[in-house]
Design a protein around this motif. Structure first.
Motif, PDB file in Angstrom:
ATOM      1  N   UNK A  83      -5.999   5.455  -9.805  1.00 28.64           N
ATOM      2  CA  UNK A  83      -5.002   4.674 -10.524  1.00 28.64           C
ATOM      3  C   UNK A  83      -5.689   3.535 -11.258  1.00 28.64           C
ATOM      4  N   UNK A  84      -5.056   3.100 -12.344  1.00 25.45           N
ATOM      5  CA  UNK A  84      -5.523   1.943 -13.097  1.00 25.45           C
ATOM      6  C   UNK A  84      -4.914   0.702 -12.460  1.00 25.45           C
ATOM      7  N   UNK A  85      -5.763  -0.196 -11.988  1.00 25.39           N
ATOM      8  CA  UNK A  85      -5.323  -1.413 -11.319  1.00 25.39           C
ATOM      9  C   UNK A  85      -5.371  -2.566 -12.321  1.00 25.39           C
TER      10      UNK A  85
ATOM     11  N   UNK B 253       0.823  -1.206   0.000  1.00 27.14           N
ATOM     12  CA  UNK B 253       0.000   0.000   0.000  1.00 27.14           C
ATOM     13  C   UNK B 253       0.860   1.260   0.000  1.00 27.14           C
ATOM     14  N   UNK B 254       2.002   1.216   0.678  1.00 22.52           N
ATOM     15  CA  UNK B 254       2.881   2.385   0.679  1.00 22.52           C
ATOM     16  C   UNK B 254       3.507   2.599  -0.691  1.00 22.52           C
ATOM     17  N   UNK B 255       3.714   1.513  -1.434  1.00 22.08           N
ATOM     18  CA  UNK B 255       4.226   1.632  -2.810  1.00 22.08           C
ATOM     19  C   UNK B 255       3.174   2.299  -3.688  1.00 22.08           C
TER      20      UNK B 255
ATOM     21  N   UNK C  56      -7.851  -1.490  -4.904  1.00 20.98           N
ATOM     22  CA  UNK C  56      -8.970  -0.681  -5.387  1.00 20.98           C
ATOM     23  C   UNK C  56      -9.557   0.159  -4.262  1.00 20.98           C
ATOM     24  N   UNK C  57      -9.703  -0.427  -3.095  1.00 18.75           N
ATOM     25  CA  UNK C  57     -10.227   0.335  -1.976  1.00 18.75           C
ATOM     26  C   UNK C  57      -9.291   1.449  -1.543  1.00 18.75           C
ATOM     27  N   UNK C  58      -7.998   1.255  -1.757  1.00 14.36           N
ATOM     28  CA  UNK C  58      -7.008   2.228  -1.295  1.00 14.36           C
ATOM     29  C   UNK C  58      -6.886   3.428  -2.229  1.00 14.36           C
TER      30      UNK C  58
END
Length: 323
Positions: free
Chosen positions: A112-114, A60-62, A105-107
């Motif tokens: 951003x495109x996931x 998540x930090x990335x 996606x929640x983050x």
């Protein structure tokens, strides 16, 4: 006769910048991210200096850093604790890749495109990209059924794009039909149209703890055939691909150039693990200047026709380009 002097426009850095017509932007770069089930802290990947397998928390930090640097797309690869013959964990809504996509996606929401890698190789006990038949060979059509199931759970988890990297015949058409029938017509396909059986994938196999014995030459393309990549890209376009990928990038700039000229949809190129490592090792040995070499490589891939460059250097260079 007047002597032509092209050097006039090379005389100073500001002149060179004025006339340069190939530029790399952070939004051109797609960042691959590896997440391994069961890790309690990130760990180094053998052969990929500076690249980590992440925990279900540390990635998540990335994402935050990538978003802050102007990167708009990330591609996820997941490494499960348990593997079996059919790669069943790939098709579970509570499997590691589905969990990662859901959390990503929640983050980041729609900022951003996931992208989710859609392949079985990380999940099978034999390391192949599909299920095996009674002779131990990859069964193309049986594999497509698994791809459709995997696509559905990844779409449910929130993926924007699915990277069909397994190189099965008909995979794009099967996944497109399956997604549409399941109500996910808005989920796109990033089709690995020209993916070659390269000798430069070794470090990536460390990244996903690959169990592969042997090779993938019966389904990935033969580097001795010059037109096969174009044929497969065009087939993927006919079957509904939204973006097409050329992989590897550096060794196949000729294919990348041809693909960009023959298609009207966006073209991606993946600078693969061995290409990355080659530069890192050379730079560590003092053979090349690291930063300028990487920038030259990224520019070459963009110049050859890539709209999107998938690279392990994405975050570092997005941050540099943004300064």
């Amino acid at each position: 006769m007047t002597t032509r002097r092209p050097r006039r426009l090379r005389r100073t850095e500001s002149l060179r910048q004025l006339v340069a017509n190939v530029h790399i932007h952070p939004s051109d770069l797609m960042l691959p991210i590896f997440v391994k089930e069961g890790l309690t802290e990130p760990q180094e990947i053998t052969g990929l200096p500076g690249v980590l397998q992440h925990t279900e928390e540390s990635f998540l930090s990335v994402l935050d850093a990538a978003r802050d640097a102007g990167i708009v797309s990330v591609m996820f690869f997941a490494v499960p604790l348990d593997r079996d013959e059919t790669g069943s964990q790939a098709c579970r809504s509570d499997g590691i890749l589905s969990r990662v996509i859901r959390r990503a996606r929640g983050h980041v929401g729609d900022q951003m495109v996931v992208v989710a890698d859609l392949c079985l190789d990380e999940f099978t006990s034999h390391g192949h990209c599909g299920v095996l038949d009674d002779r131990g060979e990859v069964d193309n059509d049986a594999t497509l059924t698994h791809y459709v199931s995997m696509a559905t759970v990844l779409a449910q988890a929130g993926a924007d794009l699915l990277g069909t990297s397994g190189m099965m015949d008909g995979q794009v058409g099967a996944v497109r039909t399956g997604l549409d029938q399941a109500g996910f017509s808005s989920v796109g396909i990033l089709a690995y149209g020209a993916k070659y059986a390269s000798n430069f994938y070794g470090p990536f196999r460390n990244a996903v703890d690959s169990q592969l014995v042997g090779d993938r030459k019966t389904y990935q393309q033969d580097f001795r055939r010059s037109g096969e990549g174009i044929d497969e890209v065009l087939l993927d376009c006919e079957q509904g691909a939204d973006i097409v990928m050329v992989k590897p990038a550096l060794l196949y700039l000729d294919v990348l150039s041809q693909v960009s000229q023959r298609t009207t949809i966006p073209v991606a190129a993946y600078i693969i693990s061995g290409e990355y490592s080659m530069v890192e090792v050379a730079a560590a040995a003092g053979v090349v200047d690291r930063e300028s070499t990487i920038l030259e490589i990224l520019t070459a891939v963009k110049r050859a026709g890539a709209d999107i460059i998938c690279t392990y250097w994405a975050l570092e260079f997005a941050e540099k380009l943004g300064k």
